[in-house]
Scaffold this motif. Sequence first.
Motif, PDB file in Angstrom:
ATOM      1  N   GLN A 165       0.369  -1.001  -0.192  1.00  9.88           N
ATOM      2  CA  GLN A 165       0.078   0.041  -0.059  1.00  9.88           C
ATOM      3  C   GLN A 165       1.233   1.195  -0.021  1.00  9.88           C
ATOM      4  O   GLN A 165       0.797   2.355  -0.445  1.00  9.88           O
ATOM      5  N   GLY A 166       1.851   1.339   0.685  1.00  9.47           N
ATOM      6  CA  GLY A 166       2.779   1.967   0.557  1.00  9.47           C
ATOM      7  C   GLY A 166       3.170   2.460  -0.713  1.00  9.47           C
ATOM      8  O   GLY A 166       3.263   3.906  -1.011  1.00  9.47           O
ATOM      9  N   TRP A 167       3.340   1.568  -1.381  1.00  4.98           N
ATOM     10  CA  TRP A 167       4.146   1.622  -2.925  1.00  4.98           C
ATOM     11  C   TRP A 167       2.825   2.852  -3.862  1.00  4.98           C
ATOM     12  O   TRP A 167       3.055   3.383  -4.845  1.00  4.98           O
ATOM     13  N   LEU A 168       1.866   2.055  -3.449  1.00  2.00           N
ATOM     14  CA  LEU A 168       0.756   2.248  -3.828  1.00  2.00           C
ATOM     15  C   LEU A 168       0.308   3.606  -3.927  1.00  2.00           C
ATOM     16  O   LEU A 168      -0.410   4.239  -4.415  1.00  2.00           O
ATOM     17  N   ARG A 169       0.674   4.321  -3.043  1.00  4.80           N
ATOM     18  CA  ARG A 169       0.280   4.910  -2.645  1.00  4.80           C
ATOM     19  C   ARG A 169       1.640   6.571  -1.863  1.00  4.80           C
ATOM     20  O   ARG A 169       1.501   7.333  -1.791  1.00  4.80           O
ATOM     21  N   ARG A 170       2.449   5.759  -2.795  1.00  6.68           N
ATOM     22  CA  ARG A 170       3.722   7.307  -2.701  1.00  6.68           C
ATOM     23  C   ARG A 170       4.113   8.072  -3.200  1.00  6.68           C
ATOM     24  O   ARG A 170       5.243   9.074  -2.823  1.00  6.68           O
ATOM     25  N   GLU A 171       2.411   7.864  -4.478  1.00  6.24           N
ATOM     26  CA  GLU A 171       3.083   9.909  -4.705  1.00  6.24           C
ATOM     27  C   GLU A 171       2.222  10.379  -3.428  1.00  6.24           C
ATOM     28  O   GLU A 171       2.847  11.982  -3.206  1.00  6.24           O
ATOM     29  N   ARG A 172       1.516  10.604  -2.418  1.00  6.39           N
ATOM     30  CA  ARG A 172       0.764  10.635  -1.928  1.00  6.39           C
ATOM     31  C   ARG A 172       1.457  10.988  -0.131  1.00  6.39           C
ATOM     32  O   ARG A 172       1.343  12.040   0.916  1.00  6.39           O
ATOM     33  N   LEU A 173       3.361  10.665  -0.146  1.00  9.69           N
ATOM     34  CA  LEU A 173       3.762   9.843   0.694  1.00  9.69           C
ATOM     35  C   LEU A 173       5.021  11.016   0.798  1.00  9.69           C
ATOM     36  O   LEU A 173       5.666  11.785  -0.212  1.00  9.69           O
ATOM     37  N   PRO A 174       4.901  11.234   2.727  1.00  9.61           N
ATOM     38  CA  PRO A 174       6.517  12.812   2.314  1.00  9.61           C
ATOM     39  C   PRO A 174       7.812  12.383   1.895  1.00  9.61           C
ATOM     40  O   PRO A 174       7.590  11.101   1.655  1.00  9.61           O
ATOM     41  N   ASP A 175       8.453  13.338   1.597  1.00  6.43           N
ATOM     42  CA  ASP A 175       9.898  12.516   0.896  1.00  6.43           C
ATOM     43  C   ASP A 175      10.388  11.342   1.436  1.00  6.43           C
ATOM     44  O   ASP A 175      11.118   9.770   1.008  1.00  6.43           O
ATOM     45  N   GLY A 176      10.443  11.371   3.385  1.00  9.30           N
ATOM     46  CA  GLY A 176      11.324  10.566   3.674  1.00  9.30           C
ATOM     47  C   GLY A 176      10.589   9.334   4.100  1.00  9.30           C
ATOM     48  O   GLY A 176      11.116   8.097   3.490  1.00  9.30           O
ATOM     49  N   PRO A 177       9.252   9.357   4.590  1.00  9.26           N
ATOM     50  CA  PRO A 177       8.994   7.243   4.280  1.00  9.26           C
ATOM     51  C   PRO A 177       8.025   7.367   2.313  1.00  9.26           C
ATOM     52  O   PRO A 177       8.705   6.252   2.119  1.00  9.26           O
ATOM     53  N   ALA A 178       8.440   8.354   1.740  1.00  6.04           N
ATOM     54  CA  ALA A 178       8.091   7.599   0.335  1.00  6.04           C
ATOM     55  C   ALA A 178       9.572   7.102   0.104  1.00  6.04           C
ATOM     56  O   ALA A 178      10.277   5.813  -1.054  1.00  6.04           O
ATOM     57  N   ALA A 179      10.824   7.377  -0.102  1.00 10.43           N
ATOM     58  CA  ALA A 179      12.559   6.846   0.291  1.00 10.43           C
ATOM     59  C   ALA A 179      12.414   5.794   0.966  1.00 10.43           C
ATOM     60  O   ALA A 179      12.837   5.176   0.559  1.00 10.43           O
ATOM     61  N   THR A 180      11.737   5.783   1.779  1.00 17.35           N
ATOM     62  CA  THR A 180      11.795   4.427   2.333  1.00 17.35           C
ATOM     63  C   THR A 180      11.379   3.331   1.744  1.00 17.35           C
ATOM     64  O   THR A 180      11.448   2.360   1.810  1.00 17.35           O
ATOM     65  N   VAL A 181       9.941   3.461   1.277  1.00 17.41           N
ATOM     66  CA  VAL A 181       8.610   2.304   0.708  1.00 17.41           C
ATOM     67  C   VAL A 181       9.963   2.287  -0.420  1.00 17.41           C
ATOM     68  O   VAL A 181      10.023   0.616  -0.589  1.00 17.41           O
ATOM     69  N   ARG A 182      10.493   2.536  -0.890  1.00 17.51           N
ATOM     70  CA  ARG A 182      10.923   3.057  -2.278  1.00 17.51           C
ATOM     71  C   ARG A 182      12.673   1.693  -2.018  1.00 17.51           C
ATOM     72  O   ARG A 182      12.889   0.998  -2.903  1.00 17.51           O
ATOM     73  N   SER A 183      13.273   1.973  -0.905  1.00 17.21           N
ATOM     74  CA  SER A 183      14.255   1.049  -0.478  1.00 17.21           C
ATOM     75  C   SER A 183      13.896   0.024  -0.170  1.00 17.21           C
ATOM     76  O   SER A 183      14.129  -0.979  -0.674  1.00 17.21           O
ATOM     77  N   ARG A 184      12.782  -0.052   0.372  1.00 17.33           N
ATOM     78  CA  ARG A 184      11.916  -1.635   1.250  1.00 17.33           C
ATOM     79  C   ARG A 184      11.278  -2.410   0.412  1.00 17.33           C
ATOM     80  O   ARG A 184      11.491  -3.383  -0.234  1.00 17.33           O
ATOM     81  N   ILE A 185      11.324  -1.910  -1.342  1.00 17.72           N
ATOM     82  CA  ILE A 185      10.783  -2.276  -1.928  1.00 17.72           C
ATOM     83  C   ILE A 185      12.062  -3.073  -3.450  1.00 17.72           C
ATOM     84  O   ILE A 185      11.241  -4.142  -3.897  1.00 17.72           O
ATOM     85  N   GLY A 186      13.140  -2.553  -3.125  1.00 22.54           N
ATOM     86  CA  GLY A 186      14.512  -3.270  -3.540  1.00 22.54           C
ATOM     87  C   GLY A 186      14.632  -1.649  -4.880  1.00 22.54           C
ATOM     88  O   GLY A 186      16.267  -1.742  -5.174  1.00 22.54           O
ATOM     89  N   LEU A 187      14.983  -0.620  -4.705  1.00 24.89           N
ATOM     90  CA  LEU A 187      15.401   0.277  -5.473  1.00 24.89           C
ATOM     91  C   LEU A 187      16.224   0.354  -5.429  1.00 24.89           C
ATOM     92  O   LEU A 187      16.802   1.390  -3.838  1.00 24.89           O
ATOM     93  N   PRO A 188      17.149   0.781  -6.236  1.00 24.07           N
ATOM     94  CA  PRO A 188      18.699   1.525  -6.048  1.00 24.07           C
ATOM     95  C   PRO A 188      18.931   3.059  -5.126  1.00 24.07           C
ATOM     96  O   PRO A 188      17.943   3.434  -5.853  1.00 24.07           O
ATOM     97  N   GLY A 189      19.634   2.856  -4.283  1.00 23.53           N
ATOM     98  CA  GLY A 189      19.496   4.209  -4.486  1.00 23.53           C
ATOM     99  C   GLY A 189      21.351   5.311  -3.766  1.00 23.53           C
ATOM    100  O   GLY A 189      22.039   3.620  -3.792  1.00 23.53           O
ATOM    101  N   SER A 190      21.162   5.904  -3.770  1.00 20.51           N
ATOM    102  CA  SER A 190      22.983   6.493  -3.772  1.00 20.51           C
ATOM    103  C   SER A 190      22.986   7.382  -2.238  1.00 20.51           C
ATOM    104  O   SER A 190      21.815   8.058  -2.138  1.00 20.51           O
ATOM    105  N   ALA A 191      23.762   7.432  -1.820  1.00 22.53           N
ATOM    106  CA  ALA A 191      24.193   8.163  -0.318  1.00 22.53           C
ATOM    107  C   ALA A 191      24.128   9.704  -0.884  1.00 22.53           C
ATOM    108  O   ALA A 191      25.733   9.667  -0.628  1.00 22.53           O
ATOM    109  N   ASP A 192      23.424  10.187  -1.345  1.00 19.37           N
ATOM    110  CA  ASP A 192      23.518  11.484  -1.894  1.00 19.37           C
ATOM    111  C   ASP A 192      23.116  12.368  -0.401  1.00 19.37           C
ATOM    112  O   ASP A 192      23.240  13.574  -1.149  1.00 19.37           O
ATOM    113  N   GLY A 193      23.513  11.667   0.561  1.00 15.13           N
ATOM    114  CA  GLY A 193      23.416  13.007   2.143  1.00 15.13           C
ATOM    115  C   GLY A 193      24.337  13.912   1.966  1.00 15.13           C
ATOM    116  O   GLY A 193      25.174  13.188   1.846  1.00 15.13           O
ATOM    117  N   PRO A 194      24.067  15.037   2.567  1.00 15.66           N
ATOM    118  CA  PRO A 194      24.944  16.041   2.742  1.00 15.66           C
ATOM    119  C   PRO A 194      26.319  15.266   3.835  1.00 15.66           C
ATOM    120  O   PRO A 194      26.241  14.808   4.163  1.00 15.66           O
TER     121      PRO A 194
END
Length: 448
Positions: free
Chosen positions: A227-256
């Motif tokens: 449900q987080g994936w299906l509603r990802r567009e409505r989530l704040p940036d932080g939770p949306a990034a967490t959902v993408r990570s848990r789904i398995g989409l690759p991410g890069s260490a782009d934090g400051p």
Amino acid sequence: MTQQGVRWTTDQVLALAPDAASRAAGGTLGAAGPWSQAGSSDEGAVWGLCEGGRSRPYRTVVDVADASDPAYRCSCGSRTVPCRHALGLLLLWAGGRGAVPRGRAPGWAERWIEERRGSARAERAGAGSAMSAGPEAARRRAERRAARITAGVSELEQRLADLLRGGLATAEPEGRGLWEETAARMVDAQAPGLAARVRELGALPASEPGRPVRLLEECALLHLLDQGWLRRERLPDGPAATVRSRIGLPGSADGPPVRDHWLVLAQYDTSDGRLTTRRNWLHGTRSDRIVLLLSYGAAGRAPDLALPVGLAFEAEVSAYPGSGQPRAALGERFTSPAPEEARPPGMSTARATARYGEALRSDPWLESFPVTLGRVVPTPVGDSWQLADSDGDTALPLTPSAVARPGLWRLVALSGGAPVTVFGECGHRGFTPLVAWPEGAGEAVPLC
């Protein structure tokens, strides 16, 4: 572009794997045994012949001249890109040790490299808008993958609904076949995180006490992730990034980048027989921040990153995306590791469980959270153990895996009935101690 002749690290190679299954399969081929006529060129080509289940070996070649856009060719015909042979060849190359010497590419590899680079040059020359073509192509690829994941998520939701409608008892006769089939569908949908969670469902022992409860909990977490994936567009940036990570989409260490004096709290390896994962926990003595560094080693090789417990160094780290994610990437180091007497401040067991609960609000799929317990005493409770507050009336049970480790007896001996400071991972199954310090002054004692 990569500097000509410079080998990649194991982490760089494993980051290319499209899913956990490909990562593990590539790890088995990262040793010299199945390979012959392997070689590499200063111009950025790697090639080799891999023995398989047929009379002729697989011809594998990889163009690594552009690290941001490597290309692969293998005669195995796999639809997975990169295939396990390409991953294995790159792991062999990254490992060095003379297994992939410099040389001239054989005709079949050289022809493909020349054709590919010639086509790439022609495409760049003929493109009217080269600056916008790359981002636009990347956007289209991301949209296609998102559509495949959405289709896989919808199918998984239907399977969960069927399971719950029929009752959890119906999952027993099906055995692991149902879950393996579902996991394979999630791999096809390019959602390796979902596939891994589905396989965990199938791996639950039938004899485990409370198995129906565990099964229900895991199904609920899968449903929440869907449900987080299906509603990802409505989530704040932080939770949306967490959902993408848990789904398995690759991410890069782009934090400051965060510069601090980092104390190495713990280091331990886990292995599935094909891939070794090393976890390094660091504590920033100025920021009071705890971060996790991951590194990998394939085919029995130790991961590259080795940080002895109790040492500290000045460095920068950058966080990976996701709310409350402790994982980070190590950046520039400014000093060499040296012994350090500092230790992170401890907290009560009640506060530790509260911290884990707070972390779950940002990441409901979090298995454990790093905490440091202060002034606790290891105490036996029946057939198990717990860490009890010496200044209070609360305690944390140890996880079954921690009770089975030899490190428990090092902890008991260090304590001798007196309070100690313990760093470890606090989760829903209990606390896993990783390192301890005696009361007052004293060196860190690794427990894993």
